[in-house]
Design a protein around this motif. Structure first.
Motif, PDB file in Angstrom:
ATOM      1  N   LEU A  75       0.826  -1.209   0.000  1.00  0.00           N
ATOM      2  CA  LEU A  75       0.000   0.000   0.000  1.00  0.00           C
ATOM      3  C   LEU A  75       0.861   1.260   0.000  1.00  0.00           C
ATOM      4  O   LEU A  75       0.553   2.231  -0.689  1.00  0.00           O
ATOM      5  CB  LEU A  75      -0.931  -0.004   1.219  1.00  0.00           C
ATOM      6  CG  LEU A  75      -1.839   1.225   1.387  1.00  0.00           C
ATOM      7  CD1 LEU A  75      -2.766   1.360   0.174  1.00  0.00           C
ATOM      8  CD2 LEU A  75      -2.656   1.118   2.674  1.00  0.00           C
ATOM      9  N   GLU A  76       1.965   1.238   0.749  1.00  0.00           N
ATOM     10  CA  GLU A  76       2.795   2.437   0.849  1.00  0.00           C
ATOM     11  C   GLU A  76       3.379   2.818  -0.509  1.00  0.00           C
ATOM     12  O   GLU A  76       3.312   3.981  -0.927  1.00  0.00           O
ATOM     13  CB  GLU A  76       3.916   2.209   1.867  1.00  0.00           C
ATOM     14  CG  GLU A  76       4.773   3.432   2.103  1.00  0.00           C
ATOM     15  CD  GLU A  76       5.757   3.243   3.245  1.00  0.00           C
ATOM     16  OE1 GLU A  76       6.966   3.167   2.958  1.00  0.00           O
ATOM     17  OE2 GLU A  76       5.319   3.150   4.407  1.00  0.00           O
TER      18      GLU A  76
ATOM     19  N   LEU B  20       0.665   4.167  -2.852  1.00  0.00           N
ATOM     20  CA  LEU B  20       0.306   5.556  -2.588  1.00  0.00           C
ATOM     21  C   LEU B  20       1.380   6.512  -3.115  1.00  0.00           C
ATOM     22  O   LEU B  20       1.067   7.561  -3.696  1.00  0.00           O
ATOM     23  CB  LEU B  20       0.095   5.762  -1.091  1.00  0.00           C
ATOM     24  CG  LEU B  20      -1.141   5.092  -0.479  1.00  0.00           C
ATOM     25  CD1 LEU B  20      -1.135   5.225   1.033  1.00  0.00           C
ATOM     26  CD2 LEU B  20      -2.426   5.669  -1.064  1.00  0.00           C
ATOM     27  N   ILE B  21       2.646   6.153  -2.912  1.00  0.00           N
ATOM     28  CA  ILE B  21       3.731   7.004  -3.405  1.00  0.00           C
ATOM     29  C   ILE B  21       3.705   7.085  -4.925  1.00  0.00           C
ATOM     30  O   ILE B  21       3.910   8.152  -5.518  1.00  0.00           O
ATOM     31  CB  ILE B  21       5.091   6.471  -2.912  1.00  0.00           C
ATOM     32  CG1 ILE B  21       5.199   6.638  -1.390  1.00  0.00           C
ATOM     33  CG2 ILE B  21       6.250   7.185  -3.606  1.00  0.00           C
ATOM     34  CD1 ILE B  21       6.392   5.961  -0.776  1.00  0.00           C
ATOM     35  N   SER B  22       3.424   5.955  -5.584  1.00  0.00           N
ATOM     36  CA  SER B  22       3.381   5.956  -7.049  1.00  0.00           C
ATOM     37  C   SER B  22       2.236   6.822  -7.566  1.00  0.00           C
ATOM     38  O   SER B  22       2.339   7.406  -8.651  1.00  0.00           O
ATOM     39  CB  SER B  22       3.245   4.528  -7.585  1.00  0.00           C
ATOM     40  OG  SER B  22       1.990   3.961  -7.260  1.00  0.00           O
ATOM     41  N   SER B  23       1.155   6.951  -6.782  1.00  0.00           N
ATOM     42  CA  SER B  23       0.041   7.802  -7.221  1.00  0.00           C
ATOM     43  C   SER B  23       0.490   9.264  -7.300  1.00  0.00           C
ATOM     44  O   SER B  23       0.035  10.015  -8.172  1.00  0.00           O
ATOM     45  CB  SER B  23      -1.155   7.657  -6.273  1.00  0.00           C
ATOM     46  OG  SER B  23      -0.893   8.264  -5.012  1.00  0.00           O
ATOM     47  N   ILE B  24       1.397   9.674  -6.398  1.00  0.00           N
ATOM     48  CA  ILE B  24       1.923  11.042  -6.432  1.00  0.00           C
ATOM     49  C   ILE B  24       2.733  11.266  -7.704  1.00  0.00           C
ATOM     50  O   ILE B  24       2.714  12.354  -8.293  1.00  0.00           O
ATOM     51  CB  ILE B  24       2.807  11.307  -5.190  1.00  0.00           C
ATOM     52  CG1 ILE B  24       1.989  11.148  -3.909  1.00  0.00           C
ATOM     53  CG2 ILE B  24       3.423  12.705  -5.249  1.00  0.00           C
ATOM     54  CD1 ILE B  24       2.823  11.236  -2.639  1.00  0.00           C
ATOM     55  N   LEU B  25       3.439  10.229  -8.151  1.00  0.00           N
ATOM     56  CA  LEU B  25       4.271  10.339  -9.347  1.00  0.00           C
ATOM     57  C   LEU B  25       3.453  10.229 -10.633  1.00  0.00           C
ATOM     58  O   LEU B  25       3.812  10.814 -11.655  1.00  0.00           O
ATOM     59  CB  LEU B  25       5.355   9.256  -9.325  1.00  0.00           C
ATOM     60  CG  LEU B  25       6.346   9.343  -8.156  1.00  0.00           C
ATOM     61  CD1 LEU B  25       7.258   8.119  -8.129  1.00  0.00           C
ATOM     62  CD2 LEU B  25       7.175  10.619  -8.247  1.00  0.00           C
ATOM     63  N   TYR B  26       2.344   9.500 -10.582  1.00  0.00           N
ATOM     64  CA  TYR B  26       1.497   9.346 -11.768  1.00  0.00           C
ATOM     65  C   TYR B  26       0.565  10.538 -11.973  1.00  0.00           C
ATOM     66  O   TYR B  26       0.253  10.914 -13.107  1.00  0.00           O
ATOM     67  CB  TYR B  26       0.653   8.070 -11.664  1.00  0.00           C
ATOM     68  CG  TYR B  26       1.288   6.859 -12.304  1.00  0.00           C
ATOM     69  CD1 TYR B  26       1.382   6.736 -13.690  1.00  0.00           C
ATOM     70  CD2 TYR B  26       1.797   5.825 -11.534  1.00  0.00           C
ATOM     71  CE1 TYR B  26       1.955   5.632 -14.289  1.00  0.00           C
ATOM     72  CE2 TYR B  26       2.390   4.704 -12.113  1.00  0.00           C
ATOM     73  CZ  TYR B  26       2.460   4.622 -13.487  1.00  0.00           C
ATOM     74  OH  TYR B  26       3.040   3.524 -14.069  1.00  0.00           O
TER      75      TYR B  26
END
Length: 496
Positions: free
Chosen positions: A436-437, A440-446
Motif C-alpha cells: 500500500l505504501e 500511494l507514493i506511485s500515485s503522487i508520481l502518476y
C-alpha cells in the motif's frame, strides 16, 4: 542497482546492421543487456526487507515464471502487432485508450529517470569504498559530484554522442567478471556453509505461526518482489533484437536460453550469498552487498574487484539510460502523446527540452536523496513500482488481443494463452506485492501526468477525456495523490 539497467543499452545501440546475429550472439546479447546492477545488491536488499532463505527461493521461482511469461507476452505482441512500434505506450493505448496509453508511457519515463537517480547513488557508494569522502553515495559531496556527472552526460548527449560498441563490451565484461569470480570463489574456497544456508531457513523462530522479526512468510515472499522486478527490468528489450537475427527461428530459442541463463545466475548468486552470511549479516552490509560477501569469502581483493566492476558497469549504463530516459517522452511527443514542447531537438537530433527536463528531475531527486539513509533502495523501489503498471497493461493487452482473435474465429495457440495468463497474473502480483505504501507514493508520481496529458490534448484541439472510465481514473488518481501528500505531511507516510 537495477540490472544496472544496462538492458536499456539494447535500445540505444546502432541498429544499421540487420540479420547479422546468430543464435549464440543473440543469447549473449540478451544476457549481457539484462544483467545489471541488481545482481550486486539483491541478496542484501531482500535480507534487509526481512526475507529469509526459503522465501527468497520462492520469490525467485515466482519471478522466474512470471517474468518469462511477461517476456513471452512482449514477444507475442511483437509478432502479432509489428505495426505497434512504441512498446508499452502503443500496447496500452491500443488496448485501453489514449489516456491509459499515455500513463503507461509516463510511468515508463518516470521509472527510467528514477533509475538514473538510483544508479548515481550506487556509483558514488561504490566509489566510497576507495574514497571515503563519498560515504554511502548520498552525502553532500556525492550529490555535488553526481550533479556534475549528470550535466556532463547532458552535454555529451546534446552533442549527439551515442554509445559505442566498445563501451558496451567494456561494461558487459565489467559486470560478468566479478559475478563469475564470486561464483567460483565462493564454491571453491569453501566459503559456502550449508549450516549457514539452512539456519532459520523459513525465517521462523521455532514458533508455528511462520513469524520472523514480525514478518509472516507470505510478507517475506512479497518483500522479494521489488528486488526481483528491478533485476529483470528491461527484459522486454530482448524483443528489439528480433529484427537483427540471421534466422527468425533463433529469436525464440535465444530468448528462452538467455532467460534461463540469467535466472540461473541470479538464483546461484542468491543461494551462494545466503550460505556465506546469515540474513541479519547480509542486511547489515553496505552497497554493493556482493562486495562485502566476497570480502568475507576471499579477503579485501574481492571487495575491490566487485566495486571496480560496479563503477565501470554503472558509468556505461548511465549514458545509455540518460539517452533512453530523454528519448521516451520525446518519441511519445512525436506520436502526439506528450505536449509538443517535448519534440524540440537540436541540430544533432538530440531531444533538448526532454533531456533538460529529465535530468532536471534527476537533479531534484538527487537533492531529495540527502534526506534518505538508503537512497539506492528507495529510488529503485520507486522505479520498479512505476514500471509495474506498464508491464501489467502490456500483458493484459496481449490477453485481450488473443480473446479478440478467438472472437474473430482465429485460433491462438495454447502456449500463447498460457503466457498471456501468466504475464497478466504476474502483473497483478507485482502491483499487489509492492504494498500500500509504494502504491500511494506511485500515485503522487502518476498524478502530474494528468496535467501534461490534458495540455497536450488542448494543444491539438481534442477533447481531453473521450471515455467515461478515463474521467473516473483521473479523479481516483488525483484523490489518491492528495491523500498520500496529506499522509506525508502529517507523518503517516514516509516516501524516503
Amino acid at each position: 542497482m537495477k540490472k544496472s539497467h544496462s538492458n536499456a543499452q539494447t535500445g540505444v545501440q546502432n541498429t544499421q546492421e540487420v540479420h547479422t546475429l546468430s543464435f549464440s550472439k543473440l543469447t549473449a546479447m540478451i544476457i549481457g543487456s539484462t544483467i545489471g546492477g541488481g545482481i550486486f545488491t539483491t541478496a542484501g536488499d531482500m535480507a534487509r526487507a526481512g526475507a529469509h532463505t526459503g522465501s527468497v527461493l520462492i520469490g525467485w521461482l515466482i519471478c522466474g515464471i512470471g517474468m518469462f511469461g511477461l517476456m513471452m507476452c512482449f514477444f507475442g505482441l511483437n509478432k502479432e502487432r509489428p505495426d505497434l512500434t512504441n512498446g508499452v505506450y502503443s500496447y496500452a493505448r491500443e488496448g485501453f485508450g489514449e489516456f491509459v496509453g499515455f500513463h503507461s508511457a509516463w510511468g515508463y519515463w518516470v521509472s527510467a529517470f528514477l533509475c538514473n537517480v538510483s544508479y548515481t547513488t550506487l556509483l558514488f557508494g561504490a566509489l566510497g569504498y576507495f574514497f571515503p569522502v563519498f560515504g554511502a553515495g548520498n552525502n553532500p559531496v556525492s550529490v555535488v559530484c553526481a550533479s556534475v556527472l549528470i550535466w556532463l552526460l547532458t552535454w555529451l548527449v546534446l552533442r549527439g554522442v551515442k554509445e559505442a560498441a566498445a563501451l558496451n563490451l567494456i561494461t558487459t565484461i565489467s559486470k560478468i567478471i566479478p559475478i563469475l569470480v564470486f561464483i567460483i570463489a565462493v564454491l571453491f574456497v569453501g566459503a559456502f556453509k550449508p549450516s549457514v544456508f539452512m539456519e532459520n531457513f523459513w525465517g521462523t523462530d521455532g514458533a508455528s505461526d511462520n513469524q520472523v522479526l514480525g514478518l509472516p512468510l507470505a510478507d517475506q515472499i512479497k518483500a522479494t518482489t521489488a528486488a526481483t522486478v528491478w533485476s529483470f527490468i528491461g527484459v522486454e528489450g530482448a524483443v528489439v533484437l528480433s529484427g537483427r537475427a540471421e534466422r527468425a527461428s533463433d529469436v525464440g530459442k535465444a530468448s528462452l536460453t538467455g532467460f534461463i541463463g540469467i535466472l540461473a545466475i541470479y538464483v546461484m548468486v542468491a543461494i551462494l550469498s545466503m550460505g556465506v552470511l546469515t540474513t541479519e549479516e547480509l542486511a547489515a552490509l553496505d552497497n554493493p552487498q556482493m562486495a562485502g560477501i566476497l570480502e568475507v569469502a576471499v579477503g579485501p581483493w574481492g571487495a575491490i574487484l566487485v566495486n571496480i566492476g560496479v563503477i565501470l558497469s554503472l558509468a556505461g549504463a548511465l549514458l545509455g539510460w540518460t539517452i533512453l530516459a530523454a528519448d521516451c517522452p520525446y518519441s511519445a511527443a512525436k506520436q502526439g502523446v506528450f505536449m509538443k514542447i517535448f519534440t524540440r531537438s537540436n541540430q544533432n537530433g538530440s531531444p533538448t527540452f526532454s533531456l533538460f527536463l529529465t535530468n532536471g528531475l534527476v537533479q531534484f531527486f538527487l537533492i531529495i536523496s540527502l534526506f534518505s539513509d538508503s537512497t539506492y533502495q528507495v529510488f529503485y523501489y520507486m522505479s520498479a513500482t512505476m514500471i509495474m503498471v506498464p508491464y501489467f497493461l502490456s500483458a493484459l493487452y496481449y490477453l485481450k488481443l488473443l480473446w479478440d482473435s478467438r472472437q474473430a474465429s482465429s485460433s491462438p495457440s495454447l502456449s500463447a494463452w498460457i503466457f498471456a495468463v501468466i504475464g497478466t497474473v504476474y502483473g497483478l502480483w507485482m502491483i499487489y506485492s509492492s504494498g500500500l505504501e509504494q502504491f500511494l507514493i506511485s500515485s503522487i508520481l502518476y498524478a502530474p501526468g494528468i496535467i501534461v496529458f490534458a495540455l497536450g490534448k488542448r494543444e491539438r484541439g481534442d477533447q481531453v477525456f473521450i471515455r467515461k472510465y478515463e474521467v473516473v481514473i483521473a479523479v481516483l488518481l488525483t484523490l489518491l495523490a492528495v491523500i498520500s501528500l496529506v499522509m506525508i505531511a502529517i507523518g503517516k507516510l514516509n516516501p524516503l
